[in-house]
Design an enzyme around this catalytic site. Structure first.
Site, mmCIF file in Angstrom:
data_model
loop_
_atom_site.group_PDB
_atom_site.id
_atom_site.type_symbol
_atom_site.label_atom_id
_atom_site.label_comp_id
_atom_site.label_asym_id
_atom_site.label_seq_id
_atom_site.Cartn_x
_atom_site.Cartn_y
_atom_site.Cartn_z
ATOM 1 C CG ASN A 88 -0.335 -0.192 2.493
ATOM 2 O OD1 ASN A 88 0.807 -0.637 2.594
ATOM 3 N ND2 ASN A 88 -1.051 0.157 3.544
ATOM 4 C CB CYS A 113 -2.062 -1.114 8.379
ATOM 5 S SG CYS A 113 -0.936 0.281 8.611
HETATM 6 P P1 NDP Z 1 0.994 -9.844 3.268
HETATM 7 O O1 NDP Z 1 1.059 -10.228 4.688
HETATM 8 O O2 NDP Z 1 0.294 -10.716 2.314
HETATM 9 O O3 NDP Z 1 2.469 -9.646 2.685
HETATM 10 C C1 NDP Z 1 3.413 -8.791 3.301
HETATM 11 C C2 NDP Z 1 4.800 -9.087 2.747
HETATM 12 O O4 NDP Z 1 5.273 -10.334 3.283
HETATM 13 C C3 NDP Z 1 4.836 -9.245 1.234
HETATM 14 O O5 NDP Z 1 6.039 -8.693 0.750
HETATM 15 C C4 NDP Z 1 4.792 -10.738 1.073
HETATM 16 O O6 NDP Z 1 5.280 -11.179 -0.172
HETATM 17 C C5 NDP Z 1 5.673 -11.186 2.214
HETATM 18 N N1 NDP Z 1 5.483 -12.575 2.636
HETATM 19 C C6 NDP Z 1 4.398 -13.357 2.492
HETATM 20 N N2 NDP Z 1 4.614 -14.569 3.060
HETATM 21 C C7 NDP Z 1 5.863 -14.546 3.584
HETATM 22 C C8 NDP Z 1 6.668 -15.486 4.303
HETATM 23 N N3 NDP Z 1 6.221 -16.703 4.608
HETATM 24 N N4 NDP Z 1 7.910 -15.115 4.688
HETATM 25 C C9 NDP Z 1 8.379 -13.884 4.398
HETATM 26 N N5 NDP Z 1 7.667 -12.954 3.718
HETATM 27 C C10 NDP Z 1 6.423 -13.270 3.322
HETATM 28 O O7 NDP Z 1 0.380 -8.369 3.264
HETATM 29 P P2 NDP Z 1 -0.109 -7.498 2.022
HETATM 30 O O8 NDP Z 1 1.045 -7.225 1.113
HETATM 31 O O9 NDP Z 1 -1.342 -8.094 1.485
HETATM 32 O O10 NDP Z 1 -0.450 -6.108 2.748
HETATM 33 C C11 NDP Z 1 -1.627 -5.885 3.419
HETATM 34 C C12 NDP Z 1 -1.465 -6.131 4.897
HETATM 35 O O11 NDP Z 1 -0.397 -5.335 5.400
HETATM 36 C C13 NDP Z 1 -2.681 -5.731 5.690
HETATM 37 O O12 NDP Z 1 -2.963 -6.681 6.676
HETATM 38 C C14 NDP Z 1 -2.252 -4.423 6.332
HETATM 39 O O13 NDP Z 1 -2.952 -4.114 7.502
HETATM 40 C C15 NDP Z 1 -0.812 -4.663 6.586
HETATM 41 N N6 NDP Z 1 -0.115 -3.402 6.725
HETATM 42 C C16 NDP Z 1 0.356 -3.037 7.961
HETATM 43 C C17 NDP Z 1 0.954 -1.802 8.155
HETATM 44 C C18 NDP Z 1 1.501 -1.394 9.477
HETATM 45 O O14 NDP Z 1 2.374 -0.533 9.501
HETATM 46 N N7 NDP Z 1 1.048 -1.940 10.590
HETATM 47 C C19 NDP Z 1 1.062 -0.835 7.047
HETATM 48 C C20 NDP Z 1 0.592 -1.348 5.784
HETATM 49 C C21 NDP Z 1 -0.004 -2.586 5.648
HETATM 50 P P3 NDP Z 1 4.277 -11.221 -1.436
HETATM 51 O O15 NDP Z 1 3.012 -10.575 -1.075
HETATM 52 O O16 NDP Z 1 5.033 -10.477 -2.456
HETATM 53 O O17 NDP Z 1 4.094 -12.671 -1.727
#
Ligand code: NDP
Length: 484
Positions: free
Chosen positions: A153, A284
């Site tokens: 995001n 988030c």
């Molecule tokens: P995801 O949890 O799907 O992914 C986050 C990142 O982790 C991506 O780069 C993803 O790779 C990677 N990832 C996925 N699985 C693994 C693993 N097993 N080991 C290591 N890395 C992994 O989140 P989204 O990208 O869908 O983002 C939305 C979410 O992020 C929402 O829940 C939102 O609330 C949260 N968020 C939190 C924030 C905060 O500051 N608290 C700010 C912004 C968002 P890939 O997706 O490329 O496969």
């Protein structure tokens, strides 16, 4: 539209790197579905090169005086600001967020973080402790190689919020963006090099979860900072625990907003708009459970619906547009599924609720009323433009229901009664709270969640503690008194 195809997929050891054997990652413009760039996921060889580069750079970078590291970060901040328009356009193409937003909220926020932590770098220090004639001192040391993993995001901001404190403390970093938004972190890496960061200090590798998982289990890695969902956070936290690695977990939320009947109605409605519809709801900390005191429910809904007439939907690159598409088709389907569930569970659809009939992944700004605590739209993170309005009678009930969630990222209260505002903020079970405003996250103050929403804090002085560790040195000034 500008050409956003980067020179190569990854940035390793101070230069672009490519390995076309990695799975293709297509970048799609969310407003049209058009493919605008193709990158490749990191192969094990690229992951190895990035970790080796970060490992090779870390001692020299840590040995620099903080003021010199800070200078690099501050120069990078200046470059980000100079190139704000170009970087904002790339961010808009990468995410689909309106240029009207990205021009003020993304590269600008990244620049703030680099500037602020650049200023702090020279002030990172330990302390002296007198122990009679003996004494001790502490050294605040970097952790070593840190891994950053980002959500889609705020790709520029997330990369910079992690890189700035990490680098200020003398760590090096390998950053993996979300595969939905691979472009922006590459620009940050290039700018850091231009600003004088030695090769290997900040590296970017692309890929999906498997690349993230390969990074966080490598023995050279000392710390993982993730921005992502709670389920991913659980996996990453437990993988990091195997190697006793430090973690920062910035995870999801279902944050409450309490609007009391004495609140400035327009300020509260403004807060609800920022906290539900900015970035098409893909934030988030959004206050997606809007608890309104029952006496002002109708007035609140009326004003909210009226102000939503101000939504200008269209091509996000058009600066007049203030409401863009969701990041991907998958996210669109997920959000529509939540809306359908809200209708099926009996919530009243006040406005919106439909996919917009045009190219791209647009969902109308959607407001549900008569939502009850047990409905899925009041419990699950939607990450789209969907606000749930619930009503409450008094302060105790409002607080109890606001806290009745396993998430604890953020919370907000709108009221004219200052004593109540502070009482409610104190009672919120959330890491970041706002009084009479919502979703403001300047670099000077810590940001992060409690409960399932995370561990650790980004920004503010607290972030320094999360990217460094204390070494204690005891200095004996006399003989050694041993029993035999
Ligand atoms: P995801 O949890 O799907 O992914 C986050 C990142 O982790 C991506 O780069 C993803 O790779 C990677 N990832 C996925 N699985 C693994 C693993 N097993 N080991 C290591 N890395 C992994 O989140 P989204 O990208 O869908 O983002 C939305 C979410 O992020 C929402 O829940 C939102 O609330 C949260 N968020 C939190 C924030 C905060 O500051 N608290 C700010 C912004 C968002 P890939 O997706 O490329 O496969």
């Amino acid at each position: 539209m500008r050409n956003v195809q980067p020179k190569a997929s990854h940035y390793v050891g101070g230069a672009y790197a490519e390995d076309t054997a990695g799975a293709a990652i297509d970048v799609t413009y969310a407003a049209t579905g058009e493919k605008v760039a193709r990158l490749h996921a990191a192969t094990p060889a690229i992951v190895e090169q990035a970790l080796a580069a970060a490992e090779a750079a870390r001692r020299e970078w840590a040995a620099l005086p903080g003021v010199e590291r800070g200078r690099v970060l501050r120069r990078a901040a200046d470059l980000l600001r100079e190139r704000n328009r170009e970087l904002s356009e790339i961010e808009t193409i990468d995410t689909g967020k309106p240029l009207q937003e990205t021009l003020v909220a993304d590269a600008a926020s990244a620049a703030d973080a680099l500037e602020w932590f650049g200023g702090i770098a020279a002030a990172v220090r330990g302390e002296h402790v007198q122990l009679g004639s003996d004494w001790a001192y502490t050294i605040r040391e970097p952790l070593g190689v840190c891994v950053g993993i980002g959500a889609w995001n705020y790709p520029t901001q997330i990369a910079a919020w992690k890189a700035a404190p990490a680098l200020a403390c003398g760590n090096t970093m390998v950053f993996k963006p979300s595969e939905e938004t691979p472009l922006c972190a590459l620009n940050l890496a290039e700018i850091l090099t231009e600003a004088g960061a030695p090769a290997g200090v900040f590296n970017v590798v692309q890929g999906r979860g498997d690349v993230g998982a390969a990074l966080i289990t490598d023995p050279r890695v000392a710390k993982v900072s993730l921005t992502g969902s709670v389920p991913t956070g659980r996996k990453v936290y437990s993988a990091a625990a195997e190697g006793m690695r430090h973690v920062t977990m910035e995870l999801g939320g279902k944050s409450p907003m309490l609007v009391f009947d004495d609140a400035d109605l327009d300020a509260a409605v403004g807060g609800a708009i920022l906290g539900n519809f900015y970035s098409s709801g893909q934030i988030c900390s959004n206050g997606t459970r809007v608890f309104v005191q029952s006496g002002i429910k109708e007035a609140f809904l009326e004003r909210l619906t009226e102000r939503l007439q101000g939504v200008v939907m269209g091509d996000p690159l058009d600066e007049a547009v203030n409401f863009g598409p969701l990041v991907s088709e998958a996210q669109l389907q997920k959000v529509l599924g939540h809306i359908e569930a809200g209708v099926a569970e009996g919530a009243t659809l006040v406005t919106g609720g439909k996919r917009v009939q045009r190219d791209g992944w647009y969902v109308e700004p959607t407001v549900f009323a008569d939502v009850t605590d047990g409905m899925s739209i009041a419990r699950e993170e939607i990450f789209g433009p969907v606000a749930s309005v619930l009503t409450f009678e008094d302060e105790a009930e409002g607080i109890a229901r606001a806290n009745a969630t396993s998430f604890g990222l953020a919370a907000g209260v709108f009221t004219a009664d200052l004593a109540r505002a502070h009482r409610v903020a104190a009672a919120f079970e959330a890491g970041t709270c706002w009084i009479n405003t919502y979703n403001l996250t300047p670099v000077e103050i810590g940001f992060g969640g409690s409960k399932q929403s995370g561990i650790g804090r980004e920004n503010g002085l607290g972030a320094i503690e999360h990217f460094s560790q204390l070494k204690t040195v005891y200095v004996g000034m006399g003989g050694v008194d041993a029993p035999y």
